[in-house]
Design an enzyme around this catalytic site. Structure first.
Site, PDB file in Angstrom:
ATOM      1  NE  ARG A   1      -4.131  -2.057   1.735  1.00  0.00           N
ATOM      2  CZ  ARG A   1      -5.007  -2.592   2.574  1.00  0.00           C
ATOM      3  NH1 ARG A   1      -4.880  -2.380   3.882  1.00  0.00           N
ATOM      4  NH2 ARG A   1      -5.997  -3.334   2.129  1.00  0.00           N
TER       5      ARG A   1
ATOM      6  CE1 TYR B   1      -1.968  -0.548  -7.896  1.00  0.00           C
ATOM      7  CE2 TYR B   1      -1.919  -2.271  -9.555  1.00  0.00           C
ATOM      8  CZ  TYR B   1      -1.391  -1.131  -9.009  1.00  0.00           C
ATOM      9  OH  TYR B   1      -0.275  -0.578  -9.567  1.00  0.00           O
ATOM     10  CD  GLU B   2      -1.618  -4.502  -3.314  1.00  0.00           C
ATOM     11  OE1 GLU B   2      -1.993  -4.946  -2.203  1.00  0.00           O
ATOM     12  OE2 GLU B   2      -1.063  -5.211  -4.166  1.00  0.00           O
ATOM     13  N   GLY B   3      -6.596  -2.666  -2.208  1.00  0.00           N
ATOM     14  CA  GLY B   3      -7.648  -2.069  -1.392  1.00  0.00           C
ATOM     15  C   GLY B   3      -8.049  -0.736  -1.978  1.00  0.00           C
TER      16      GLY B   3
END
Length: 577
Positions: A294, A434-436
């Site tokens: 992140r 992406y990655e949350g």
């Protein structure tokens, strides 16, 4: 396109005059000073500009291809990656115990910025590998570490993270991939994962997948998820990794951007894997990798913005169009037009503040890992946890907005392929997802991170900003003090709020938080710049003033929106949408 200019002077300014790099290194016992750090970054920047930027457009046009079940990267990518690894860039900040160079993480994060500015698709490969190494190092058994970490750290092998399934995205409790015990200590992993970045390629060496799956006795929900190390190749009788594991690429995703990056549908058909960490606690292990990723994704937004800014500023200085404001000259370079300057300054004000905040956060991570005092390590780690969703979400939101503004400077030329600006916009968009997703990051901030240590971590961060601003008289310092008070008030108002109220507030609150944090960085940079007399110092003061007068006032609108609560968001019935 203009050749990328690595921002080495800016890095040096931040290290020597803003972030007190040498003292930070002395505090954690590292023998790295600002001069050495700048030399390393200069060499890294040269590689990014000369080797990776020229592959960016051709890689986007050619894209990765799936041929007879195997992925081929665009021409030149595999060779460039092997050169990248052989030069030691893949191991820059990794643990020397496993073959890394052990350099400060701040250098790694700024290298990631330059990678993202010049070739985002390429930069994902070492970034994902580094994240996988972090998870293996933190949670795997010693035998697994001994086999997999050294070649991964050196960049000879690469890594991938396999979480998402067609029915399980943000809610991983719904995942269906299974892991069945086999003879010995390994498992048969079966299932299909989607959106797997760097899932397969032709660089060579092994590709180590970290796969979330359920054991047969797993409880329902996220408490029943385990993490498995599933390599593309298994060892043969001699110990060489030549035996193909039972995993395959079902398809390559057709995407809006990052075309050179192989985003795969992966099928695991009883693939051999090993448990990483404890059974049913795989999500906690995977978050070691995800938290590292992140921060990296946030830096992707920053890098894209910086690369796009350089192109737009160069174009604005050269493009002749329209007449001067007084009507006496024409055509004039469009850099003279107020609206063009507004767009360029908006991008630059984010990039330079983001670069400083990224550096400060990375130094906290170095402190969390290396400081001799456990209390100091804990304090620094808590600040990193607090800032991780802010860096990820705000930097990628501002990064995408910046790419669009830089494209706008080009007018119609920005919309066509020739100038390369539309690729920045397409590539930047994924970083918000992406990655949350950024909405998830905002909910993490208001729902979890503000509550750390009963709210003491956030208040400690606000107090740190207030202490830095004390006694400063520049417009940016005064504006940031006022904005900080609004942030404190908003934080207090969210304490004890219900789920709807938090959900309604989350995105606006995160942007408010980010603007205050960037104002803090601008205040520090402006204060340092008053002590110098170079063009760089003069520019810092001018851009800080722009941020204070033209960007930081956004906090007032955000505060008004926050005070409106959830009612207007939740009032419309579901079936009326």
């Amino acid at each position: 396109m203009q050749t990328y200019v690595p921002p080495i002077d800016d890095y040096r300014f931040l290290m020597t005059q803003v972030l007190d790099f040498d003292r930070a290194m002395a505090d954690i016992g590292m023998e790295v000073d600002g001069d050495l750090a700048a030399t390393i970054l200069e060499e890294a920047g040269r590689m990014c500009a000369q080797r990776l930027q020229p592959l960016n457009r051709t890689g986007d046009e050619e894209g990765s291809r799936l041929i007879d079940g195997a992925v081929q990267l665009p021409q030149g990518f595999a060779d460039a990656y092997r050169e990248f690894a052989e030069a030691g860039w893949a191991s820059l900040s990794s643990d020397p115990e496993h073959g890394g160079q052990g350099l400060p993480f701040v250098l790694q994060l700024w290298l990631d910025e330059m990678l993202s500015a010049t070739n985002l698709s390429f930069g994902l490969i070492p970034g994902l590998t580094r994240g996988a190494c972090e998870a293996i190092k933190a949670h795997a058994s010693d035998p697994l570490k001994a086999v997999y970490l050294p070649p991964m750290v050196r960049g000879e092998w690469t890594g991938a993270m396999a979480l998402t399934e067609s029915g399980a995205g943000t809610d991983l409790a719904l995942l269906k991939t299974k892991a069945t015990p086999k003879d010995g200590d390994n498992y048969a992993v079966s299932g299909t994962k989607i959106f797997i970045s760097s899932g397969d390629h032709d660089i060579g060496g092994n590709i180590v997948h970290l796969v979330l799956a359920r054991l047969p006795d797993a409880p329902a929900g996220v408490r029943g998820i385990s993490l498995f190390l599933v390599p593309k190749f298994l060892p043969d009788a001699s110990g060489a990794f030549t035996v193909r594991n039972a995993m395959s690429v079902g398809a390559l995703e057709r995407k809006m951007g990052i075309h050179a990056q192989p985003t795969c549908v992966m099928n695991y058909d009883g693939a051999t894997g090993w448990l990483v960490g404890e059974p049913h606690k795989g999500l906690a292990a995977m978050f070691t990798m995800m938290n590292a990723e992140r921060l990296m994704v946030g830096i992707q937004g920053l890098g894209i913005a910086g690369g796009a800014y350089q192109q737009a500023a160069a174009y604005a200085r050269e493009r002749l169009q329209g007449r001067s404001a007084d009507g006496t000259r024409g055509p004039v370079p469009i850099i003279e037009h107020a609206d063009v300057r507004r767009m360029l300054l908006s991008v630059r004000a984010f990039v330079e503040a983001g670069r400083a905040l990224a550096g400060w956060t990375a130094l906290q991570l170095d402190r969390a890992h290396r400081h001799p005092d456990a209390a100091e390590r804990g304090k620094a780690d808590a600040f990193v946890a607090l800032l991780t969703p802010v860096v990820k979400a705000a930097f990628t939101d501002f990064g995408f907005e910046s790419a669009v503004q830089a494209q706008q400077v080009f007018g119609g030329h920005g919309y066509i392929r020739e100038w390369g600006m539309e690729q920045y916009v397409r590539d930047a968009r994924i970083a918000q997802i992406y990655e949350g997703t950024n909405g998830v990051q905002a909910m993490d901030l208001v729902g979890r991170k503000l509550a750390l240590e009963g709210g003491a971590v956030a208040q400690g961060f606000f107090d740190l900003i207030a202490a830095d601003l004390e006694g400063q008289g520049a417009p940016i310092a005064a504006a940031t003090r006022d904005a900080l008070q609004l942030l404190r008030d908003a934080t207090a108002a969210l304490r004890g709020a219900d789920a709807d109220a938090l959900g309604a507030a989350a995105v606006d609150y995160l942007r408010l938080f980010a603007l205050v944090a960037m104002g803090w960085m601008w205040a520090r940079m402006a204060d340092a710049a008053t002590k110098g007399g170079t063009p760089l110092h003069s520019a810092k003061i001018a851009v800080a003033d722009f941020f204070a007068r033209r960007m930081l006032p956004q906090v007032k609108g955000l505060t008004a929106a926050l005070s409106a609560g959830a009612q207007s968001i939740m009032a419309l019935p579901d079936d009326a949408f």
